[in-house]
Design a protein around this motif. Structure first.
Motif, PDB file in Angstrom:
ATOM      1  N   SER A   4       0.853  -1.186   0.000  1.00  0.00           N
ATOM      2  CA  SER A   4       0.000   0.000   0.000  1.00  0.00           C
ATOM      3  C   SER A   4       0.890   1.237   0.000  1.00  0.00           C
ATOM      4  CB  SER A   4      -0.892   0.007   1.245  1.00  0.00           C
ATOM      5  OG  SER A   4      -0.105   0.211   2.411  1.00  0.00           O
ATOM      6  N   TYR A   5       0.323   2.376  -0.349  1.00  0.00           N
ATOM      7  CA  TYR A   5       1.153   3.578  -0.415  1.00  0.00           C
ATOM      8  C   TYR A   5       1.735   3.964   0.937  1.00  0.00           C
ATOM      9  CZ  TYR A   5      -2.702   6.473   1.379  1.00  0.00           C
ATOM     10  OH  TYR A   5      -3.682   7.022   2.152  1.00  0.00           O
ATOM     11  N   GLU A   6       1.006   3.674   2.045  1.00  0.00           N
ATOM     12  CA  GLU A   6       1.538   4.008   3.376  1.00  0.00           C
ATOM     13  C   GLU A   6       2.778   3.169   3.698  1.00  0.00           C
ATOM     14  OE1 GLU A   6      -3.035   4.353   3.778  1.00  0.00           O
ATOM     15  OE2 GLU A   6      -1.643   2.907   2.925  1.00  0.00           O
ATOM     16  N   VAL A   7       2.678   1.885   3.423  1.00  0.00           N
ATOM     17  CA  VAL A   7       3.813   0.985   3.701  1.00  0.00           C
ATOM     18  C   VAL A   7       4.974   1.319   2.770  1.00  0.00           C
ATOM     19  CG1 VAL A   7       4.586  -1.429   3.673  1.00  0.00           C
ATOM     20  CG2 VAL A   7       2.344  -0.842   4.619  1.00  0.00           C
ATOM     21  N   ALA A   8       4.662   1.562   1.496  1.00  0.00           N
ATOM     22  CA  ALA A   8       5.712   1.928   0.535  1.00  0.00           C
ATOM     23  C   ALA A   8       6.417   3.210   0.977  1.00  0.00           C
ATOM     24  CB  ALA A   8       5.108   2.099  -0.861  1.00  0.00           C
ATOM     25  N   TYR A   9       5.658   4.195   1.442  1.00  0.00           N
ATOM     26  CA  TYR A   9       6.239   5.456   1.893  1.00  0.00           C
ATOM     27  C   TYR A   9       7.140   5.231   3.108  1.00  0.00           C
ATOM     28  CZ  TYR A   9       6.647  10.221   3.618  1.00  0.00           C
ATOM     29  OH  TYR A   9       7.138  11.418   4.066  1.00  0.00           O
ATOM     30  N   ALA A  10       6.667   4.445   4.073  1.00  0.00           N
ATOM     31  CA  ALA A  10       7.451   4.192   5.283  1.00  0.00           C
ATOM     32  C   ALA A  10       8.770   3.492   4.951  1.00  0.00           C
ATOM     33  CB  ALA A  10       6.637   3.358   6.272  1.00  0.00           C
ATOM     34  N   ILE A  11       8.715   2.472   4.112  1.00  0.00           N
ATOM     35  CA  ILE A  11       9.934   1.750   3.738  1.00  0.00           C
ATOM     36  C   ILE A  11      10.883   2.668   2.971  1.00  0.00           C
ATOM     37  CG2 ILE A  11      10.883  -0.147   2.355  1.00  0.00           C
ATOM     38  CD1 ILE A  11       8.254  -1.681   2.981  1.00  0.00           C
ATOM     39  N   ALA A  12      10.351   3.433   2.026  1.00  0.00           N
ATOM     40  CA  ALA A  12      11.179   4.348   1.240  1.00  0.00           C
ATOM     41  C   ALA A  12      11.792   5.430   2.135  1.00  0.00           C
ATOM     42  CB  ALA A  12      10.356   4.988   0.122  1.00  0.00           C
ATOM     43  N   TYR A  13      11.040   5.910   3.128  1.00  0.00           N
ATOM     44  CA  TYR A  13      11.554   6.931   4.046  1.00  0.00           C
ATOM     45  C   TYR A  13      12.725   6.377   4.860  1.00  0.00           C
ATOM     46  CZ  TYR A  13      11.355  11.072   6.997  1.00  0.00           C
ATOM     47  OH  TYR A  13      11.665  12.247   7.643  1.00  0.00           O
ATOM     48  N   LEU A  14      12.560   5.161   5.364  1.00  0.00           N
ATOM     49  CA  LEU A  14      13.648   4.525   6.118  1.00  0.00           C
ATOM     50  C   LEU A  14      14.857   4.286   5.227  1.00  0.00           C
ATOM     51  CD1 LEU A  14      11.646   1.970   8.284  1.00  0.00           C
ATOM     52  CD2 LEU A  14      12.791   4.055   9.061  1.00  0.00           C
ATOM     53  N   LEU A  15      14.623   3.844   4.009  1.00  0.00           N
ATOM     54  CA  LEU A  15      15.723   3.658   3.060  1.00  0.00           C
ATOM     55  C   LEU A  15      16.433   4.986   2.803  1.00  0.00           C
ATOM     56  CD1 LEU A  15      17.262   1.748   1.191  1.00  0.00           C
ATOM     57  CD2 LEU A  15      15.567   2.247  -0.571  1.00  0.00           C
ATOM     58  N   GLY A  16      15.657   6.067   2.715  1.00  0.00           N
ATOM     59  CA  GLY A  16      16.230   7.403   2.517  1.00  0.00           C
ATOM     60  C   GLY A  16      17.142   7.811   3.660  1.00  0.00           C
ATOM     61  N   ILE A  17      16.748   7.484   4.884  1.00  0.00           N
ATOM     62  CA  ILE A  17      17.591   7.801   6.045  1.00  0.00           C
ATOM     63  C   ILE A  17      18.915   7.037   5.948  1.00  0.00           C
ATOM     64  CG2 ILE A  17      17.831   7.555   8.559  1.00  0.00           C
ATOM     65  CD1 ILE A  17      14.804   8.060   8.750  1.00  0.00           C
ATOM     66  N   ILE A  18      18.848   5.771   5.584  1.00  0.00           N
ATOM     67  CA  ILE A  18      20.063   4.954   5.465  1.00  0.00           C
ATOM     68  C   ILE A  18      20.964   5.486   4.355  1.00  0.00           C
ATOM     69  CG2 ILE A  18      20.929   2.652   4.857  1.00  0.00           C
ATOM     70  CD1 ILE A  18      18.297   1.576   6.218  1.00  0.00           C
ATOM     71  N   VAL A  19      20.396   5.748   3.185  1.00  0.00           N
ATOM     72  CA  VAL A  19      21.183   6.271   2.060  1.00  0.00           C
ATOM     73  C   VAL A  19      21.801   7.609   2.427  1.00  0.00           C
ATOM     74  CG1 VAL A  19      21.008   7.194  -0.294  1.00  0.00           C
ATOM     75  CG2 VAL A  19      19.927   5.018   0.275  1.00  0.00           C
ATOM     76  N   SER A  20      21.027   8.461   3.079  1.00  0.00           N
ATOM     77  CA  SER A  20      21.531   9.775   3.475  1.00  0.00           C
ATOM     78  C   SER A  20      22.711   9.650   4.438  1.00  0.00           C
ATOM     79  CB  SER A  20      20.403  10.585   4.115  1.00  0.00           C
ATOM     80  OG  SER A  20      20.875  11.847   4.528  1.00  0.00           O
ATOM     81  N   TYR A  21      22.596   8.731   5.398  1.00  0.00           N
ATOM     82  CA  TYR A  21      23.690   8.558   6.357  1.00  0.00           C
ATOM     83  C   TYR A  21      24.954   8.040   5.671  1.00  0.00           C
ATOM     84  CZ  TYR A  21      26.701   6.857   9.988  1.00  0.00           C
ATOM     85  OH  TYR A  21      27.796   6.640  10.766  1.00  0.00           O
ATOM     86  N   VAL A  22      24.803   6.982   4.884  1.00  0.00           N
ATOM     87  CA  VAL A  22      25.971   6.385   4.218  1.00  0.00           C
ATOM     88  C   VAL A  22      26.632   7.404   3.290  1.00  0.00           C
ATOM     89  CG1 VAL A  22      26.719   4.600   2.580  1.00  0.00           C
ATOM     90  CG2 VAL A  22      25.137   4.016   4.425  1.00  0.00           C
ATOM     91  N   PHE A  23      25.830   8.060   2.461  1.00  0.00           N
ATOM     92  CA  PHE A  23      26.379   9.043   1.524  1.00  0.00           C
ATOM     93  C   PHE A  23      26.981  10.230   2.276  1.00  0.00           C
ATOM     94  CE2 PHE A  23      26.258  12.318  -1.776  1.00  0.00           C
ATOM     95  CZ  PHE A  23      26.798  11.624  -2.847  1.00  0.00           C
ATOM     96  N   GLY A  24      26.286  10.677   3.323  1.00  0.00           N
ATOM     97  CA  GLY A  24      26.780  11.806   4.113  1.00  0.00           C
ATOM     98  C   GLY A  24      28.098  11.505   4.807  1.00  0.00           C
ATOM     99  N   ALA A  25      28.164  10.327   5.406  1.00  0.00           N
ATOM    100  CA  ALA A  25      29.389   9.968   6.130  1.00  0.00           C
ATOM    101  C   ALA A  25      30.564   9.785   5.173  1.00  0.00           C
ATOM    102  CB  ALA A  25      29.167   8.689   6.937  1.00  0.00           C
ATOM    103  N   LEU A  26      30.358   9.004   4.127  1.00  0.00           N
ATOM    104  CA  LEU A  26      31.479   8.647   3.260  1.00  0.00           C
ATOM    105  C   LEU A  26      31.854   9.721   2.248  1.00  0.00           C
ATOM    106  CD1 LEU A  26      30.632   4.890   2.590  1.00  0.00           C
ATOM    107  CD2 LEU A  26      32.187   5.869   4.296  1.00  0.00           C
ATOM    108  N   TYR A  27      30.871  10.417   1.681  1.00  0.00           N
ATOM    109  CA  TYR A  27      31.162  11.370   0.605  1.00  0.00           C
ATOM    110  C   TYR A  27      31.105  12.822   1.057  1.00  0.00           C
ATOM    111  CZ  TYR A  27      30.747  13.964  -3.751  1.00  0.00           C
ATOM    112  OH  TYR A  27      30.928  14.870  -4.757  1.00  0.00           O
ATOM    113  N   VAL A  28      30.035  13.195   1.729  1.00  0.00           N
ATOM    114  CA  VAL A  28      29.851  14.611   2.068  1.00  0.00           C
ATOM    115  C   VAL A  28      30.838  15.061   3.138  1.00  0.00           C
ATOM    116  CG1 VAL A  28      28.231  16.345   2.937  1.00  0.00           C
ATOM    117  CG2 VAL A  28      27.415  14.541   1.398  1.00  0.00           C
TER     118      VAL A  28
END
Length: 116
Positions: A27-51
């Motif tokens: 459902s869109y709610e579950v898809a949004y929640a999973i994508a939001y959590l994935l965004g936090i992980i991607v942001s952390y990894v990219f932020g730590a290693l590259y930014v």
């Protein structure tokens, strides 16, 4: 700051793309929640290693979602100010909020990622 902006664009692309893909199975709610959590992980990894060019640490990774909480709360306050006091149209206020919260998000991300 430029690397931070590139990371933000990448994060939006990954998050939104993930959301669209996940809509095929959830459902869109579950898809949004999973994508939001994935965004936090991607942001952390990219932020730590590259930014910020810092090693990834469990301690900073566990604190990193606080950046998103800060961004949300600050954005909500700014949104009310822009709509209620400045009389900015509701359709455009979130775009202004996104631009205005970039410095705070940058500083909070840098502080948390650099913590030992």
């Amino acid at each position: 700051m430029l690397r931070f902006l590139v990371g933000g664009i990448l994060n939006v692309a990954v998050g939104y793309g993930s959301y669209l893909i996940l809509l095929h199975w959830f459902s869109y709610e579950v898809a949004y929640a999973i994508a939001y959590l994935l965004g936090i992980i991607v942001s952390y990894v990219f932020g730590a290693l590259y930014v910020f060019r810092q090693p990834m640490r469990w301690r900073s990774a566990l604190r990193y979602p606080l950046v998103y909480l800060l961004q949300f709360l600050l954005g909500l306050i700014l949104l009310r100010i822009l709509v209620e006091l400045v009389h900015m149209p509701q359709q455009f206020a979130p775009l202004a909020v996104a631009v205005l919260t970039i410095p705070a998000t940058f500083l909070a991300s840098r502080t948390i990622i650099r913590m030992n």
